[in-house]
Write a protein that holds these residues in place. Structure first.
Motif, PDB file in Angstrom:
ATOM      1  N   LEU A 168      52.169   2.089 -14.424  1.00 14.99           N
ATOM      2  CA  LEU A 168      52.187   3.526 -15.222  1.00 14.99           C
ATOM      3  C   LEU A 168      51.040   4.007 -14.861  1.00 14.99           C
ATOM      4  O   LEU A 168      50.768   5.136 -14.533  1.00 14.99           O
ATOM      5  CB  LEU A 168      52.719   3.485 -16.320  1.00 14.99           C
ATOM      6  N   VAL A 169      49.793   3.341 -15.157  1.00 19.08           N
ATOM      7  CA  VAL A 169      48.585   3.850 -15.386  1.00 19.08           C
ATOM      8  C   VAL A 169      48.147   4.364 -13.669  1.00 19.08           C
ATOM      9  O   VAL A 169      47.753   5.243 -13.451  1.00 19.08           O
ATOM     10  CB  VAL A 169      47.535   2.939 -15.650  1.00 19.08           C
ATOM     11  N   VAL A 170      48.411   3.115 -12.819  1.00 16.44           N
ATOM     12  CA  VAL A 170      48.228   3.619 -11.455  1.00 16.44           C
ATOM     13  C   VAL A 170      49.105   4.701 -11.043  1.00 16.44           C
ATOM     14  O   VAL A 170      48.366   5.554 -10.335  1.00 16.44           O
ATOM     15  CB  VAL A 170      48.339   2.168 -10.583  1.00 16.44           C
ATOM     16  N   LEU A 171      50.359   4.841 -11.314  1.00 13.11           N
ATOM     17  CA  LEU A 171      51.081   6.037 -10.884  1.00 13.11           C
ATOM     18  C   LEU A 171      50.514   7.161 -11.541  1.00 13.11           C
ATOM     19  O   LEU A 171      50.639   8.235 -10.772  1.00 13.11           O
ATOM     20  CB  LEU A 171      52.463   5.759 -11.416  1.00 13.11           C
ATOM     21  N   PHE A 206      47.891   8.003 -12.299  1.00  7.07           N
ATOM     22  CA  PHE A 206      46.144   8.281 -11.474  1.00  7.07           C
ATOM     23  C   PHE A 206      46.415   8.784 -10.263  1.00  7.07           C
ATOM     24  O   PHE A 206      46.014  10.074  -9.739  1.00  7.07           O
ATOM     25  CB  PHE A 206      45.619   7.047 -11.157  1.00  7.07           C
ATOM     26  N   ILE A 207      47.829   8.391  -9.577  1.00  8.98           N
ATOM     27  CA  ILE A 207      48.205   9.179  -8.311  1.00  8.98           C
ATOM     28  C   ILE A 207      48.842  10.515  -8.503  1.00  8.98           C
ATOM     29  O   ILE A 207      48.532  11.406  -7.719  1.00  8.98           O
ATOM     30  CB  ILE A 207      49.369   8.130  -7.506  1.00  8.98           C
ATOM     31  N   ILE A 208      49.540  10.681  -9.599  1.00 11.96           N
ATOM     32  CA  ILE A 208      50.211  11.925  -9.869  1.00 11.96           C
ATOM     33  C   ILE A 208      49.145  12.805 -10.192  1.00 11.96           C
ATOM     34  O   ILE A 208      49.156  13.934  -9.757  1.00 11.96           O
ATOM     35  CB  ILE A 208      51.257  11.922 -10.840  1.00 11.96           C
ATOM     36  N   PHE A 209      48.180  12.640 -11.227  1.00 12.95           N
ATOM     37  CA  PHE A 209      47.378  13.532 -11.706  1.00 12.95           C
ATOM     38  C   PHE A 209      46.134  13.701 -10.933  1.00 12.95           C
ATOM     39  O   PHE A 209      45.405  14.797 -11.027  1.00 12.95           O
ATOM     40  CB  PHE A 209      46.920  13.123 -13.230  1.00 12.95           C
ATOM     41  N   PHE A 210      45.912  12.918 -10.031  1.00 10.54           N
ATOM     42  CA  PHE A 210      44.642  13.134  -9.245  1.00 10.54           C
ATOM     43  C   PHE A 210      44.959  13.794  -7.858  1.00 10.54           C
ATOM     44  O   PHE A 210      45.853  13.005  -7.027  1.00 10.54           O
ATOM     45  CB  PHE A 210      43.567  12.122  -9.029  1.00 10.54           C
ATOM     46  N   ASP A 211      44.482  14.845  -7.486  1.00 10.29           N
ATOM     47  CA  ASP A 211      44.996  15.614  -6.271  1.00 10.29           C
ATOM     48  C   ASP A 211      43.915  15.010  -5.189  1.00 10.29           C
ATOM     49  O   ASP A 211      42.688  15.782  -5.313  1.00 10.29           O
ATOM     50  CB  ASP A 211      45.201  17.107  -6.442  1.00 10.29           C
ATOM     51  N   PHE A 212      44.241  14.253  -4.404  1.00 13.18           N
ATOM     52  CA  PHE A 212      43.188  13.820  -3.482  1.00 13.18           C
ATOM     53  C   PHE A 212      42.690  14.539  -2.395  1.00 13.18           C
ATOM     54  O   PHE A 212      41.669  14.660  -1.941  1.00 13.18           O
ATOM     55  CB  PHE A 212      43.559  12.481  -2.745  1.00 13.18           C
ATOM     56  N   PHE A 213      43.401  15.642  -2.308  1.00 13.40           N
ATOM     57  CA  PHE A 213      43.231  16.967  -1.026  1.00 13.40           C
ATOM     58  C   PHE A 213      42.081  17.965  -1.876  1.00 13.40           C
ATOM     59  O   PHE A 213      41.111  18.192  -1.100  1.00 13.40           O
ATOM     60  CB  PHE A 213      44.295  17.595  -0.685  1.00 13.40           C
ATOM     61  N   VAL A 229      44.985  13.965 -19.668  1.00 12.85           N
ATOM     62  CA  VAL A 229      46.195  13.068 -19.684  1.00 12.85           C
ATOM     63  C   VAL A 229      45.920  11.504 -19.197  1.00 12.85           C
ATOM     64  O   VAL A 229      46.096  10.918 -20.230  1.00 12.85           O
ATOM     65  CB  VAL A 229      47.057  13.729 -19.047  1.00 12.85           C
ATOM     66  N   LEU A 230      45.143  11.590 -18.338  1.00 14.37           N
ATOM     67  CA  LEU A 230      44.717  10.336 -17.631  1.00 14.37           C
ATOM     68  C   LEU A 230      43.859   9.414 -18.537  1.00 14.37           C
ATOM     69  O   LEU A 230      43.852   8.315 -18.641  1.00 14.37           O
ATOM     70  CB  LEU A 230      44.124  10.475 -16.126  1.00 14.37           C
TER      71      LEU A 230
END
Ligand SMILES: [Zn+2]
Length: 80
Positions: free
Chosen positions: A16-19, A21-28, A37-38
């Motif tokens: 869930l932590v990894v997910l 991170f992927i959801i809340f961090f916009d890599f672009f 939240v993270l």
């Protein structure tokens, strides 16, 4: 609580932590909107690891020991 159950909870929370991170961090755009939240999730995860990642025999904190470890480094008993 059984050690295997605690281990399963920690693995699920880690995913869930990894997910999150992927959801809340916009890599672009390197958008920082979801960071509060993270950070909250990471704090909860840290508390959970500290509370649950313990030897079932001597109750010592297992620290950086991996989930694949078979024996407690403190009392040398088998982790079930
Ligand atoms: Zn132990």
């Amino acid at each position: 609580m059984k050690f295997s159950v605690r281990k399963a909870i920690l693995i699920i929370t880690f995913i869930l932590v990894v997910l999150s991170f992927i959801i809340f961090f916009d890599f672009f755009t390197s958008d920082m909107n979801g960071w509060s939240v993270l950070v909250g999730i990471l704090i909860v995860y840290g508390i959970e690891v500290f509370a649950l990642w313990r030897c079932p025999h001597c109750k010592a904190y297992l620290g950086r020991l991996t989930i694949f470890a078979k024996y407690c480094p403190h009392c040398s008993k088998e982790l079930e």
